[in-house]
Design an enzyme around this catalytic site. Structure first.
Site, PDB file in Angstrom:
ATOM      1  N   GLY A 347     -13.390 -21.312 -10.174  1.00 36.53           N
ATOM      2  CA  GLY A 347     -13.937 -20.489 -10.790  1.00 36.53           C
ATOM      3  C   GLY A 347     -15.620 -20.625 -11.247  1.00 36.53           C
ATOM      4  O   GLY A 347     -16.074 -20.470  -9.989  1.00 36.53           O
ATOM      5  N   ASP A 348     -16.418 -20.825 -12.076  1.00 36.95           N
ATOM      6  CA  ASP A 348     -17.503 -21.309 -12.587  1.00 36.95           C
ATOM      7  C   ASP A 348     -17.806 -22.736 -12.305  1.00 36.95           C
ATOM      8  O   ASP A 348     -19.146 -23.043 -13.048  1.00 36.95           O
ATOM      9  CB  ASP A 348     -18.036 -20.088 -13.409  1.00 36.95           C
ATOM     10  CG  ASP A 348     -17.593 -21.073 -14.689  1.00 36.95           C
ATOM     11  OD1 ASP A 348     -16.552 -21.590 -15.022  1.00 36.95           O
ATOM     12  OD2 ASP A 348     -18.277 -20.466 -15.803  1.00 36.95           O
TER      13      ASP A 348
END
Length: 426
Positions: A347-348
């Site tokens: 993800g981030d």
């Protein structure tokens, strides 16, 4: 002389000697041609199988990412896009497995393929359960199914694929042993026939045998190295006959194998979007740094989570989000030393492992990285301003790797709850 076909060499010698030498030449030629044909067929089958297996692994990995994105997305365009990716990857997996089943693989490799296909079926069962839960609106259950089961199934897919690759290498090793056996048997038969001829026939046969056996021994040596897992050696045969053709074919095969193994290893240890180390490789680097931490050389873990990343995807699309992730990755790599490790955990979320750095310098590096990350960037005319929160955990090598990661995670969430865009040390 080296570029002449083996048949021409043998016929030239036969004009000088008795019919015995002619017989020996025919036997040697037929054996060599059979050997070349068998090896070429085996190499082609194994290389095609390796290429298709690599494609299947990539499709399974892409599908697992799409399933998680599908579950985390609301009904609409993005979810439909992920559904299309899942459907397309399913077709790709089915096509490649069907092609693998059509190859003339030995029974053991067919059994390995069957086991891999069964593992893929297990993944699809878990996937369908998660997708069904997501479509019914139970995203918590869907995420639980994917996160709990996909890790084990991903390992199973990797293990099955590695077992399949090991079978292919073993097939090449078997071919190397067969080449050696056939070469020895052919040389003995030719020697027996030639010994019964005249002295002239013996001298000429020695010269011919050297012209053939030396390159064959070089080929056998290379194949024996392949059997031991060494793909670095090449066959140096600058000639135009069948032996030269076999050498060039073997060199091409070794090149394909090297590239395939390197690609498989890289995909297994790096993030597909940013090229950074993945979670597995990060844990290896942390374990490698433990002796430094125990000796008092400071080791620190920085856990970095982007703030508001979902809003970037929602407002500008996933292409903008992917671009922003690659920008963050490049800025992190540019802001640390060559020996430090930058990883994308999913993800981030990113991580930086600093090995052998003073505590004061760790804080300075974390603040500098945060400042560098938050510089504006432009994507298709739109200015994007990344924001991030950073958690820092120092390691003395006494606690486990999981505990180190947990401490950094706690510090990162403290940075978020404390106003975001901050650095907090555990």
């Amino acid at each position: 002389m080296a570029d002449l076909r083996i048949a021409t060499k043998i016929v030239s010698v036969s004009f000088v000697v008795t019919a015995i030498f002619t017989a020996s030449g025919v036997v040697g030629l037929l054996s060599l041609r059979h050997l070349v044909a068998a090896q070429d067929r085996e190499y082609r089958v194994n290389v095609v199988a390796l290429d298709r297996m690599t494609t299947v692994r990539s499709a399974v990995g892409a599908q697992q990412e799409a399933v998680l994105a599908y579950i985390l997305s609301d009904p609409g365009f993005y979810r439909d896009t992920y559904a299309a990716v899942i459907e397309q990857s399913d077709r790709e997996i089915d096509v490649q497995i069907a092609e693998l089943r059509r190859l003339a693989l030995p029974a053991a490799e067919h059994e390995g393929l069957r086991a891999f296909a069964a593992t893929v079926t297990m993944w699809r069962t878990a996937r369908d359960a998660a997708l069904s839960a997501a479509r019914s609106g139970d995203q918590r259950k869907a995420a639980y199914v994917v996160l709990v089961r996909s890790e084990a199934i991903a390992r199973a897919v990797k293990d099955r694929a590695n077992a399949f690759l090991a079978q292919l290498v073993e097939a090449v090793a078997d071919g190397a042993r067969q080449v050696k056996t056939n070469s020895v048997q052919t040389a003995r038969l030719m020697g027996l026939l030639l010994f019964s001829g005249a002295v002239t026939a013996l001298l000429l046969s020695v010269l011919t045998a050297r012209a053939i056996s030396r390159p064959l021994r070089e080929v056998v040596d290379v194949l024996a190295r392949v059997a031991r897992g060494d793909l670095s050696r090449r066959v140096e045969l600058d000639r135009g006959d069948e032996v030269g053709q076999m050498g060039r074919s073997l060199n091409e095969t070794l090149g394909v194998l090297r590239n395939a193994f390197e690609e498989v290893h890289h995909r297994a240890s790096h993030d597909g979007l940013t090229g950074l180390a993945n979670r597995a490789l990060l844990r290896e680097r942390i374990a490698r740094a433990r002796p430094n931490a125990v000796r008092g050389l400071h080791v620190a873990m920085l856990l970095i989570d982007l703030d508001g990343f979902k809003q970037v995807n929602d407002a500008h699309g996933h292409a903008a989000g992917d671009y922003l992730l690659t920008v963050v990755a490049e800025r992190l790599k540019a802001g640390v030393r060559a020996d430090d490790t930058v990883a994308r955990l999913g993800g981030d979320e990113f991580a930086v492992l600093l090995d052998g750095m003073d505590h004061a310098d760790v804080d300075a590096v974390a603040e500098r990285l945060l400042a560098d990350l938050q510089a504006p960037t432009e994507f298709n005319g739109t200015v994007l301003v990344p924001r991030a929160s950073v958690g820092v955990s120092l390691w003395d090598g006494e606690v486990s790797i999981d505990a180190l990661m947990h401490d950094a995670d706690v510090a990162m969430y403290a940075a978020k709850t404390g106003g975001k865009g901050r650095v907090v040390r555990a």
